[in-house]
Design a protein around this motif. Structure first.
Motif, short mmCIF file in Angstrom:
data_model
loop_
_atom_site.label_atom_id
_atom_site.label_comp_id
_atom_site.label_asym_id
_atom_site.label_seq_id
_atom_site.Cartn_x
_atom_site.Cartn_y
_atom_site.Cartn_z
N PRO A 27 44.20 46.11 7.66
CA PRO A 27 44.87 44.98 7.02
C PRO A 27 44.56 43.65 7.70
N ALA A 28 44.37 42.63 6.89
CA ALA A 28 44.20 41.29 7.43
C ALA A 28 45.53 40.75 7.94
N GLU A 29 46.62 41.14 7.27
CA GLU A 29 47.95 40.69 7.65
C GLU A 29 48.96 41.79 7.38
N ARG A 30 50.01 41.84 8.22
CA ARG A 30 51.13 42.74 8.00
C ARG A 30 52.42 41.96 8.16
N GLU A 31 53.38 42.21 7.28
CA GLU A 31 54.65 41.49 7.30
C GLU A 31 54.38 39.98 7.43
N LEU A 32 53.59 39.49 6.50
CA LEU A 32 53.15 38.09 6.54
C LEU A 32 54.17 37.18 5.86
N PHE A 33 54.70 36.23 6.62
CA PHE A 33 55.58 35.21 6.04
C PHE A 33 54.72 34.14 5.39
N VAL A 34 54.99 33.87 4.13
CA VAL A 34 54.25 32.83 3.41
C VAL A 34 55.22 31.82 2.82
N GLU A 35 54.80 30.59 2.76
CA GLU A 35 55.63 29.52 2.20
C GLU A 35 54.71 28.46 1.62
N VAL B 55 48.41 42.50 3.51
CA VAL B 55 47.35 41.79 2.83
C VAL B 55 46.02 42.40 3.28
N ASP B 56 45.24 42.90 2.33
CA ASP B 56 43.91 43.44 2.61
C ASP B 56 42.87 42.45 2.09
N VAL B 57 41.83 42.23 2.87
CA VAL B 57 40.74 41.35 2.45
C VAL B 57 39.44 42.14 2.50
N ALA B 58 38.76 42.24 1.37
CA ALA B 58 37.49 42.96 1.30
C ALA B 58 36.38 42.14 1.95
N PRO B 59 35.28 42.79 2.34
CA PRO B 59 34.14 42.05 2.91
C PRO B 59 33.64 40.94 1.99
N THR B 60 33.84 41.11 0.69
CA THR B 60 33.42 40.09 -0.27
C THR B 60 34.41 38.94 -0.38
N GLY B 61 35.55 39.06 0.33
CA GLY B 61 36.55 38.01 0.31
C GLY B 61 37.67 38.22 -0.68
N GLU B 62 37.61 39.27 -1.49
CA GLU B 62 38.67 39.54 -2.46
C GLU B 62 39.95 39.97 -1.73
N VAL B 63 41.08 39.49 -2.24
CA VAL B 63 42.38 39.71 -1.60
C VAL B 63 43.20 40.72 -2.40
N ARG B 64 43.81 41.66 -1.69
CA ARG B 64 44.75 42.60 -2.31
C ARG B 64 46.09 42.45 -1.60
N ILE B 65 47.14 42.30 -2.39
CA ILE B 65 48.51 42.22 -1.87
C ILE B 65 49.18 43.56 -2.12
N VAL B 66 49.73 44.15 -1.07
CA VAL B 66 50.33 45.48 -1.15
C VAL B 66 51.79 45.41 -0.73
N ASP B 67 52.64 46.09 -1.50
CA ASP B 67 54.06 46.15 -1.19
C ASP B 67 54.52 47.60 -1.25
N VAL C 298 43.00 30.76 -3.85
CA VAL C 298 42.35 32.00 -4.24
C VAL C 298 43.35 32.86 -5.00
N VAL C 299 42.98 33.32 -6.20
CA VAL C 299 43.83 34.25 -6.95
C VAL C 299 43.60 35.66 -6.40
N PRO C 300 44.63 36.34 -5.90
CA PRO C 300 44.43 37.71 -5.41
C PRO C 300 43.77 38.59 -6.46
N ARG C 301 42.85 39.42 -6.02
CA ARG C 301 42.13 40.29 -6.94
C ARG C 301 43.04 41.38 -7.48
N ARG C 302 43.93 41.89 -6.64
CA ARG C 302 44.78 43.00 -7.06
C ARG C 302 46.16 42.91 -6.42
N LEU C 303 47.16 43.30 -7.20
CA LEU C 303 48.53 43.47 -6.73
C LEU C 303 48.84 44.96 -6.78
N GLN C 304 49.38 45.50 -5.71
CA GLN C 304 49.58 46.95 -5.63
C GLN C 304 50.96 47.29 -5.09
N LEU C 305 51.71 48.03 -5.89
CA LEU C 305 53.03 48.52 -5.50
C LEU C 305 52.91 50.01 -5.20
#
Length: 295
Positions: free
Chosen positions: A134-142, A158-170, A202-209
């Motif tokens: 993970p690029a970030e864990r328990e990330l506070f954003v504002e 928050v996962d970031v692929a080598p291509t720069g695509e962002v995935r938000i996981v909850d 950047v619009v996250p590529r994927r949202l994952q629950l």
């Protein structure tokens, strides 16, 4: 995980008008405006619940597991983290002692911890942490929108692929909703995606629950139009909150969820009386007088 803004703790704090919006507090207002008032304006205390506390514990374990090298992120290692994280949680939140105060023989606590173990184990059937960094864990954003509305929250991962695509996981420790309720479940994730978009452009590529209670994974790939819609919705919510804050008019909205509410003793729907409103009210606008006709 949503930011805990406005939820009462053991300390009594002076009432102040709300200054930001998180997914959980937006959800409170949509569920029941009076519940929002009790939590954010009055800051009424709430009893800790076993389910919510177990969720906090499982989140802590999954976050800490990534401190270990990839090859050591195993189910036994994760389960071994549970006792220590439970101790840390109790130290940081003394009110949790009352959860098992009447559990003299410790049987209920043991069952509760076993359920936490089962949830952690199930995660390994849904994701492989040895292949994740993970690029970030328990990330506070504002982020502050152009309108001045401030949005805030805590993203589990928050996962970031080598291509720069962002995935938000909850992570969710409950069960996945039925398909017809999926949109409501995704509200929180779209909220986070909007904040990331406004912060990082950047619009996250994927949202994952990830639903540990049922073993389901719900994914959604947002597009800018989705996030623009959620932004408009949040602006409308914030305007309604602002109006209620100024007028003191917080209406209860009875639903089947009322049975789980800690504040029924203060709710008019159950014969209760809200505490005195602690904020100044805006002066009432003078009535508009029409001109008298010539006849």
């Amino acid at each position: 995980m949503a930011a805990p803004d406005g939820v009462a703790s053991g300390a009594v704090r002076a009432a102040v008008p709300p200054v930001s919006l998180s997914p959980s507090r937006a959800g409170d207002f949509m569920q029941c405006p009076l519940l929002y008032r009790f939590r954010v304006i009055d800051r009424l205390p709430e009893k800790p619940s076993e389910a919510a506390t177990r969720g906090t514990l499982v989140h802590a374990v999954l976050e800490r597991l990534f401190d270990a090298p990839a090859a050591e992120r195993t189910p036994p290692r994760a389960k071994a983290l549970i006792p220590g994280q439970w101790d840390r949680l109790r130290e940081s939140r003394p009110e949790l002692v009352e959860l098992f105060a009447d559990d003299a023989d410790g049987e209920r606590l043991a069952r509760w911890l076993s359920e936490a173990e089962r949830l952690v184990e199930r995660w390994f059937t849904l994701e492989d942490p040895s292949r994740l960094e993970p690029a970030e864990r328990e990330l506070f954003v504002e982020a502050e929108l152009a309108s001045g509305l401030r949005l805030r929250g805590i993203i589990d991962r928050v996962d970031v692929a080598p291509t720069g695509e962002v995935r938000i996981v909850d992570y969710k420790t409950g069960k996945a909703p039925r398909p017809e309720y999926a949109e409501g479940a995704l509200f929180q994730m779209k909220f986070y995606a909007l904040v990331v978009w406004r912060l990082k452009k950047v619009v996250p590529r994927r949202l994952q629950l990830v639903y540990l209670g049922s073993g389901d994974v719900l994914t959604y790939d947002p597009v800018p139009a989705d996030l623009e819609r959620i932004e408009r919705k949040l602006h409308a919510l914030w305007e309604a909150i602002r109006l209620a804050t100024e007028t003191g008019d917080w209406r209860p909205r009875p639903t089947k969820l009322c049975g789980w509410c800690d504040h029924r003793a203060h709710c008019p729907e159950f014969g209760g009386t809200p505490p005195p409103y602690p904020l100044p009210l805006a002066p009432a606008a003078p009535p508009v007088q029409g001109r008298m006709g010539a006849d």
